[in-house]
Structure formats: structure tokens, C-alpha cells
Design an enzyme around this catalytic site. Structure first.
Site, short mmCIF file in Angstrom:
data_model
loop_
_atom_site.label_atom_id
_atom_site.label_comp_id
_atom_site.label_asym_id
_atom_site.label_seq_id
_atom_site.Cartn_x
_atom_site.Cartn_y
_atom_site.Cartn_z
CB CYS A 290 -4.35 -1.41 4.17
SG CYS A 290 -3.55 -1.25 5.79
CE LYS B 200 -7.60 1.37 3.32
NZ LYS B 200 -6.45 1.96 4.05
CD GLU C 186 -2.61 1.30 2.62
OE1 GLU C 186 -3.66 1.95 2.61
OE2 GLU C 186 -2.19 0.70 3.63
#
Length: 271
Positions: A154, A113, A41
Site C-alpha cells: 500500500c 510494510k 492488503e
């Protein structure tokens, strides 16, 4: 067997330095026989100072790091999964965006994300991703030389519905790039990664940030490769940046799904 490479990074506040590390890793991965490289990330820029970092958050088509990695992938002839980069959207918001680049250098998939990390930790750390970043709208699956790849970033790790969706889609592997904090990493990183692999009966590939960063944060590291049974095939530790390789056996996926057919046996539960 299919060979992959993971790049564990200590990304800083200078995109040019981070980009050089990523480009070097592309060629090192190719030399090591990998068909695909995975990065963490925020590979290109990790800066909690949004005023300073914002100067480097550009529209995708103007991002020099993305351009450099695409060029390197084309020269090396391998695929690259950039864990994520901060990019500027047309509406002025930022996106924490993952990219999949094929062996010709073309971007074949993008994933923003979905889940924003808004939290106050017991350590005194405070994070408000939603102040700057706009969430993505849904899961993304892309066909790769390794099989069907599901994309996450994440904090998405903590939301099992996303991984259930990937299981239903029949993915072969899931990328979970991260910049996990040390306290949460120590408590939850390994157990959640293994759980997600087991739930989806798919390989999990989790390239991570590690160590002390120029912006003052510290990340957990321990980039992982986990097989569909939940066995840890690779753990890069929490001490240093570097590259490592792992071998994926496509037959392992079918074998585990035959032994534990939870996806086939799943039933809807009313709530």
C-alpha cells in the site's frame, strides 16, 4: 503466457468470513488456470477499532486464516501472495505482513510494510499506523513461477526509492496490495501504479480492497495489472469485490528493457 488471478475484497471485522473468501478464491483461481493468486492488503482483517481487532492479531504460527490459506494452496497446487495480514511480533508490536505461499503450502517469503501511514486527511479521516505497527527493515525479493517478485504494501507505493531498489534487483514483477482511501485513490492510484511499473520496467500487480467496510471505512478498489510499458492490462473497477484474471508475457519485460534501458543507463547523482 502466465495466468494470474487477483482477488478484490471488502474485508470486514470477522477473520473467519474473510478467510473463507480467501480459501474459496484459491480454488477458483486454480479452476481458472492461474498459477498464482494475489490478495489485497489486510485480507484477513480490516478493522480500524484496534481494541476490537486486537483480539484477532496473533503470532504468525497461531493464525487460523494463514493456516487455512496454506492448506488450500497445497490442495490446489498453486502459489498465493497474501497482500498482507496483521500479525503479532515477538516484541508485542504488530506487523503489517505480506506472505508468499508456494504450491506445497510453505511460506517462502515474508515482507513487513516499511512505510507507516500517519496522516490527517482533508475528509476528517485520521490514520496513525505507527501507533500499533512496527515498520519492516527492507525490500524482499522471492523467486516464483512468474519470475522474481518484489514485495510492497500500500503506502510503500509513494516511496520511489523502494521501487528503484527492486529495479536494480532485476525483478520481473512487483506486488502492491492496498486498502487505499477513496480520495487518495481518485487522485493518485492509477498514475502512481503506472509510474512504478515504468520505473522498474516490471509488471505491477495491485490487488485492492473495495467498497464500504464493516468498520466504517471506504476503500477505492480498482485492482490493477500493469505491464512494464505502463499499459493497464486489468482494472477491476471501484464497485464490487470479485476475482479477475490476467495474462503476463515474460518476453514483454526484456522487450521493454531493450527499448527503454533506463535501469542499464542509470547513473549515481550526488546530492
Amino acid at each position: 503466457m502466465k495466468r494470474i488471478a487477483l482477488l478484490q475484497m471488502t474485508s470486514g471485522v470477522d477473520p473467519a468470513v474473510n478467510g473463507d473468501a480467501m480459501v474459496s478464491a484459491v480454488f477458483a483461481a486454480e479452476m481458472g488456470g492461474a498459477s498464482m493468486l494475489f490478495t489485497p492488503e489486510m485480507s484477513a482483517l480490516l478493522d480500524r477499532n484496534r481494541e476490537r481487532g486486537g483480539a484477532h492479531v496473533l503470532p504468525e504460527e497461531q493464525n487460523p486464516v494463514l493456516d487455512a490459506v496454506r492448506s488450500a494452496a497445497a490442495k490446489a497446487g498453486i502459489w498465493v501472495a497474501i497482500g498482507s495480514m496483521a500479525v503479532l511480533r515477538d516484541d508485542g508490536r504488530w506487523a503489517n505482513r505480506a506472505f508468499v505461499i508456494d504450491g506445497s503450502g510453505a511460506v517462502v517469503a515474508r515482507y513487513d510494510k516499511i512505510h507507516m501511514f500517519d496522516v490527517d486527511l482533508a475528509t476528517g479521516e485520521s490514520w496513525r499506523e505507527s501507533n500499533a505497527y512496527a515498520p519492516g527493515s527492507g525490500p524482499v525479493v522471492v523467486e516464483t513461477p512468474l519470475g522474481r517478485l518484489g514485495l510492497t504494501v500500500c503506502y510503500d507505493l509513494r516511496f520511489p526509492a523502494l521501487f528503484e531498489a527492486y529495479g536494480r534487483a532485476g525483478v520481473d514483477l512487483i506486488a502492491i496490495p492496498a486498502a487505499f482511501t477513496v480520495p487518495t485513490g481518485q487522485a493518485h492510484w492509477h498514475v502512481l501504479q503506472r509510474a512504478r511499473a515504468i520505473e522498474a520496467t516490471a509488471y505491477v500487480i495491485a490487488a485492492a480492497q473495495v467498497g464500504k467496510h464493516a468498520d466504517g471505512r471506504e476503500t477505492f478498489g480498482h485492482s490493477l495489472v500493469i505491464d512494464p510499458w505502463g499499459e493497464v492490462l486489468l482494472d477491476m473497477g471501484g464497485e464490487a469485490a470479485g476475482m479477475a484474471f490476467a495474462e503476463l508475457d515474460p518476453a514483454r519485460i526484456a522487450a521493454v528493457r531493450a527499448q527503454v534501458p533506463c535501469l542499464a543507463n542509470k547513473r549515481a547523482i550526488a546530492t
